[in-house]
Design an enzyme around this catalytic site. Structure first.
Site, PDB file in Angstrom:
ATOM      1  N   GLY A   5      29.718  -9.626 -17.702  1.00  0.00           N
ATOM      2  CA  GLY A   5      30.343 -10.467 -18.699  1.00  0.00           C
ATOM      3  C   GLY A   5      31.860 -10.361 -18.668  1.00  0.00           C
ATOM      4  O   GLY A   5      32.438  -9.516 -17.972  1.00  0.00           O
ATOM      5  N   SER A   6      32.486 -11.214 -19.416  1.00  0.00           N
ATOM      6  CA  SER A   6      33.934 -11.210 -19.537  1.00  0.00           C
ATOM      7  C   SER A   6      34.407  -9.843 -20.030  1.00  0.00           C
ATOM      8  O   SER A   6      33.776  -9.230 -20.894  1.00  0.00           O
ATOM      9  CB  SER A   6      34.350 -12.294 -20.543  1.00  0.00           C
ATOM     10  OG  SER A   6      35.738 -12.298 -20.724  1.00  0.00           O
ATOM     11  N   SER A   7      35.486  -9.356 -19.454  1.00  0.00           N
ATOM     12  CA  SER A   7      36.121  -8.090 -19.833  1.00  0.00           C
ATOM     13  C   SER A   7      35.247  -6.864 -19.566  1.00  0.00           C
ATOM     14  O   SER A   7      35.458  -5.809 -20.154  1.00  0.00           O
ATOM     15  CB  SER A   7      36.565  -8.115 -21.304  1.00  0.00           C
ATOM     16  OG  SER A   7      37.489  -9.160 -21.511  1.00  0.00           O
ATOM     17  N   GLY A   9      35.080  -5.411 -16.595  1.00  0.00           N
ATOM     18  CA  GLY A   9      35.746  -4.580 -15.596  1.00  0.00           C
ATOM     19  C   GLY A   9      35.517  -5.001 -14.162  1.00  0.00           C
ATOM     20  O   GLY A   9      35.901  -4.286 -13.235  1.00  0.00           O
ATOM     21  N   LYS A  10      34.922  -6.164 -13.943  1.00  0.00           N
ATOM     22  CA  LYS A  10      34.626  -6.630 -12.586  1.00  0.00           C
ATOM     23  C   LYS A  10      35.875  -6.759 -11.720  1.00  0.00           C
ATOM     24  O   LYS A  10      35.887  -6.307 -10.580  1.00  0.00           O
ATOM     25  CB  LYS A  10      33.917  -7.993 -12.617  1.00  0.00           C
ATOM     26  CG  LYS A  10      32.633  -8.028 -13.367  1.00  0.00           C
ATOM     27  CD  LYS A  10      32.047  -9.427 -13.439  1.00  0.00           C
ATOM     28  CE  LYS A  10      32.960 -10.490 -13.957  1.00  0.00           C
ATOM     29  NZ  LYS A  10      33.408 -10.365 -15.345  1.00  0.00           N
ATOM     30  N   SER A  11      36.901  -7.377 -12.246  1.00  0.00           N
ATOM     31  CA  SER A  11      38.124  -7.591 -11.459  1.00  0.00           C
ATOM     32  C   SER A  11      38.793  -6.269 -11.099  1.00  0.00           C
ATOM     33  O   SER A  11      39.297  -6.109  -9.981  1.00  0.00           O
ATOM     34  CB  SER A  11      39.107  -8.485 -12.220  1.00  0.00           C
ATOM     35  OG  SER A  11      38.542  -9.757 -12.427  1.00  0.00           O
ATOM     36  N   ASP A  31      37.170 -16.672 -12.216  1.00  0.00           N
ATOM     37  CA  ASP A  31      38.497 -17.134 -12.635  1.00  0.00           C
ATOM     38  C   ASP A  31      39.241 -17.819 -11.494  1.00  0.00           C
ATOM     39  O   ASP A  31      40.086 -18.688 -11.737  1.00  0.00           O
ATOM     40  CB  ASP A  31      39.331 -15.969 -13.166  1.00  0.00           C
ATOM     41  CG  ASP A  31      38.826 -15.453 -14.503  1.00  0.00           C
ATOM     42  OD1 ASP A  31      38.085 -16.190 -15.190  1.00  0.00           O
ATOM     43  OD2 ASP A  31      39.177 -14.311 -14.872  1.00  0.00           O
TER      44      ASP A  31
END
Length: 172
Positions: A5-7, A9-11, A31
């Site tokens: 999900g968003s935020s 930590g994937k990036s 993104d």
């Protein structure tokens, strides 16, 4: 393939993986596609938008571009360039099936990037560049019905530690 999900930590994990994995790995994320789209498609309608609770709403044109984007990422891998994909499976198993189709014949490590909804929501608030409620809403939603080879949890471990776990599977 990092899904979370968003935020979650994937990036951050993707950037760490670029430093840990041998050779030159490219990262592409959800993104990446959204940022490449014309502004008019980032305002809802046929593109991508958000409802008042932070849910992502997509139109037909976004889905067409998203499909083409997955095919393009797969073409990069087929050309011999390793890739880390930072994705959000809003459609759960349907999203994974779309990527499985695009990546047919390629070696893929499917990784769940989990994060406690409260932690993800706090990160979202600190970032200030996300729709309020999106992180909490997506924290579990994106994992329902999705099959993984590996799971990491950024709520209990930092991005570097999660990336080391993933890198050990990739290089092992």
């Amino acid at each position: 393939m990092l899904n979370g999900g968003s935020s979650s930590g994937k990036s951050s994990i993707a950037r760490c993986l670029q430093n840990l994995l041998p050779g030159a790995w490219l990262t592409f994320g959800a993104d990446t596609l959204v940022d490449a789209m014309p502004a008019r498609l980032r305002a809802g309608g046929e593109g991508i938008g958000f409802d008042s609770g932070g849910a992502v709403v997509t139109g037909d044109e976004f889905r067409r571009l998203d499909h083409a984007w997955a095919q393009g990422v797969a073409a990069v891998v087929r050309a011999g360039v390793p890739v880390v994909v930072d994705e959000v499976f809003l459609g759960g198993p349907r999203s994974q099936a779309r990527w499985r189709d695009a990546l047919t014949g390629l070696e893929v490590l499917w990784v769940a990037v989990r994060c406690d909804p409260d932690i993800a929501a706090a990160r979202e608030a600190a970032r200030g560049d996300r729709e309020t409620g999106m992180a909490r809403l997506q924290a579990e939603l994106v994992h329902r019905g999705v099959e993984y080879d590996l799971e990491v949890d950024t709520g209990g471990s930092g991005a570097e530690e999660c990336a080391r776990t993933i890198a050990a599977r990739v290089t092992g």
